[in-house]
Design an enzyme around this catalytic site. Structure first.
Site, PDB file in Angstrom:
ATOM      1  N   ASN A   1       0.873  -1.181   0.000  1.00 18.89           N
ATOM      2  CA  ASN A   1       0.000   0.000   0.000  1.00 18.89           C
ATOM      3  C   ASN A   1       0.907   1.228   0.000  1.00 18.89           C
ATOM      4  OD1 ASN A   1      -1.810   2.031   0.536  1.00 18.89           O
ATOM      5  ND2 ASN A   1      -2.359   1.319   2.594  1.00 18.89           N
ATOM      6  N   TRP A   2       1.021   1.837  -1.163  1.00 19.31           N
ATOM      7  CA  TRP A   2       1.958   2.968  -1.277  1.00 19.31           C
ATOM      8  C   TRP A   2       1.405   4.253  -0.681  1.00 19.31           C
ATOM      9  CZ3 TRP A   2       4.574   2.653  -6.817  1.00 19.31           C
ATOM     10  CH2 TRP A   2       5.168   1.393  -6.966  1.00 19.31           C
ATOM     11  N   LYS A   3       0.120   4.249  -0.336  1.00 18.79           N
ATOM     12  CA  LYS A   3      -0.546   5.430   0.242  1.00 18.79           C
ATOM     13  C   LYS A   3      -0.329   6.652  -0.663  1.00 18.79           C
ATOM     14  CE  LYS A   3      -0.169   3.270   4.718  1.00 18.79           C
ATOM     15  NZ  LYS A   3      -0.114   3.395   6.147  1.00 18.79           N
TER      16      LYS A   3
ATOM     17  N   HIS B   1      -9.524   1.184   4.842  1.00 19.64           N
ATOM     18  CA  HIS B   1      -8.248   1.347   5.558  1.00 19.64           C
ATOM     19  C   HIS B   1      -8.460   2.298   6.739  1.00 19.64           C
ATOM     20  CE1 HIS B   1      -4.169   2.594   6.458  1.00 19.64           C
ATOM     21  NE2 HIS B   1      -3.773   1.483   5.863  1.00 19.64           N
TER      22      HIS B   1
ATOM     23  N   GLU C   1      -6.820   4.692   7.831  1.00 21.00           N
ATOM     24  CA  GLU C   1      -6.603   6.121   7.548  1.00 21.00           C
ATOM     25  C   GLU C   1      -7.841   6.729   6.901  1.00 21.00           C
ATOM     26  OE1 GLU C   1      -2.906   5.554   5.510  1.00 21.00           O
ATOM     27  OE2 GLU C   1      -1.987   5.040   7.433  1.00 21.00           O
TER      28      GLU C   1
ATOM     29  N   GLU D   1      -5.329  -4.877  10.667  1.00 20.94           N
ATOM     30  CA  GLU D   1      -4.293  -3.867  10.872  1.00 20.94           C
ATOM     31  C   GLU D   1      -4.571  -3.098  12.159  1.00 20.94           C
ATOM     32  OE1 GLU D   1      -2.339  -2.713   6.893  1.00 20.94           O
ATOM     33  OE2 GLU D   1      -4.120  -1.497   7.125  1.00 20.94           O
TER      34      GLU D   1
ATOM     35  N   GLY E   1       2.517   2.378  10.771  1.00 21.60           N
ATOM     36  CA  GLY E   1       3.463   3.474  10.601  1.00 21.60           C
ATOM     37  C   GLY E   1       4.153   3.896  11.882  1.00 21.60           C
TER      38      GLY E   1
ATOM     39  N   SER F   1       3.503  -2.009  10.407  1.00 23.00           N
ATOM     40  CA  SER F   1       4.962  -2.040  10.615  1.00 23.00           C
ATOM     41  C   SER F   1       5.608  -3.384  10.291  1.00 23.00           C
ATOM     42  CB  SER F   1       5.312  -1.591  12.034  1.00 23.00           C
ATOM     43  OG  SER F   1       4.858  -0.266  12.252  1.00 23.00           O
TER      44      SER F   1
ATOM     45  N   GLY G   1       2.825  -1.069   4.303  1.00 20.09           N
ATOM     46  CA  GLY G   1       2.832   0.358   3.980  1.00 20.09           C
ATOM     47  C   GLY G   1       4.241   0.842   3.710  1.00 20.09           C
ATOM     48  N   GLY G   2       4.849   1.456   4.727  1.00 21.09           N
ATOM     49  CA  GLY G   2       6.174   2.077   4.579  1.00 21.09           C
ATOM     50  C   GLY G   2       7.206   1.202   3.880  1.00 21.09           C
TER      51      GLY G   2
HETATM   52  P1  PGA Z   1       2.818   0.331   7.671  1.00 18.77           P
HETATM   53  O1  PGA Z   1       1.352   0.523   7.042  1.00 18.77           O
HETATM   54  O2  PGA Z   1       3.378  -0.945   7.096  1.00 18.77           O
HETATM   55  O3  PGA Z   1       3.582   1.545   7.226  1.00 18.77           O
HETATM   56  O4  PGA Z   1       2.667   0.271   9.142  1.00 18.77           O
HETATM   57  C1  PGA Z   1       0.492  -0.572   6.837  1.00 18.77           C
HETATM   58  C2  PGA Z   1      -0.791  -0.079   6.244  1.00 18.77           C
HETATM   59  O5  PGA Z   1      -1.248   1.018   6.590  1.00 18.77           O
HETATM   60  O6  PGA Z   1      -1.399  -0.762   5.398  1.00 18.77           O
END
Ligand code: PGA
Length: 251
Positions: A9-11, A96, A98, A168, A174, A214, A235-236
């Site tokens: 997930n590149w956000k 998600h 967010e 998640e 993050g 993470s 994500g990251g």
């Molecule tokens: P993260 O994000 O790996 O940066 O913690 C995961 C996500 O939000 O899907």
């Protein structure tokens, strides 16, 4: 045996040029050995079409990070399933945290998006997870149960073979704080048991449940080795080709 799945997930990261560089690096790094896991890349909307061209002939798949629940009309700024499909999208992330936290996503809108994705043959990756406050109150399972029963309202059994769930924990996204493999397994097992109640044991047994929060190259293998963890939503670490491919290869 459920096949593992790793989705990046590149956000809201990368522009077209850097997305292209990143996907070329990922394709290059995974070229030597076909990954055992299904690999899905979810870049920003603007990069989807180009990415679809760049992954042609590889084992990679493309996903979007959200979709609207109508197919067209006066919905300024939104994007529909038909639009996503027209640029080669196969998967879509829905609900998600967010989006729940910053964009007013509710159980009702998650459900509408999920029904719409299914109707249009997009494979949904439905995200659920508790906040730190919920966990400290001991409310993790109640929160996850409420999110899942809301999301899957009116979702028919026949659609379940295309669905992916991602657990998640919000406190792990993050933050560098990963759930322990035991914490992840405990919630994944309860999700599978809940889905078995909503549908059937066979459907629950075949359902891929990803962990997200993470995940890094150095913790992926232990998390993925849990019996009910079927891969990850990353994500990251999905923004660094080497790190992401190491996570894929940890499956
Ligand atoms: P993260 O994000 O790996 O940066 O913690 C995961 C996500 O939000 O899907």
């Amino acid at each position: 045996m459920r096949k593992k799945l790793v989705a990046g997930n590149w956000k809201m990261n990368t522009d077209l040029a850097s997305a292209e560089t990143l996907v070329r690096e990922i394709v290059g790094a995974l070229k030597s050995a076909t990954p055992k896991a299904t690999v899905v890349l979810c870049p920003p909307f603007i990069a989807l079409e180009r990415m679809h061209q760049l992954i042609h002939g590889t084992a990679l798949h493309i996903g979007a990070q959200n979709l609207h629940f109508e197919n067209d009309g006066a919905f300024t700024g939104e994007i529909s399933a038909t639009m996503l499909k027209s640029v080669g999208c196969e998967y879509v992330i829905i609900g998600h945290s967010e989006r729940r936290q910053f964009f007013g996503e509710t159980e009702y809108t998650v459900n509408r998006r999920l029904l719409h994705a299914i109707k249009n043959n997009l494979r949904p990756i439905v995200c659920v997870g508790e906040t730190l406050e919920h966990r400290e109150e001991g409310a993790t399972f109640n929160v996850v149960r409420r999110q899942l029963t809301g999301a899957f309202y009116n979702v028919e059994e026949a659609a379940m073979n295309s669905v992916v769930i991602a657990y998640e924990p919000v406190w792990a996204i993050g933050t560098g704080k990963t759930a322990t493999p035991e914490q992840a397994q405990e919630v994944h097992e309860s999700i599978r048991s809940l889905m078995s109640g909503l549908y059937s044991r066979d459907i629950a047994d075949a359902l891929p449940i990803l962990y997200g929060g993470s995940v890094k190259a150095d913790n992926a293998a232990t998390i993925f080795s849990q019996p009910d963890v079927d891969g990850g939503l990353i994500g990251g670490a999905s923004l660094k080709a080497k790190e992401f491919c190491a996570i894929v290869n940890a499956c």
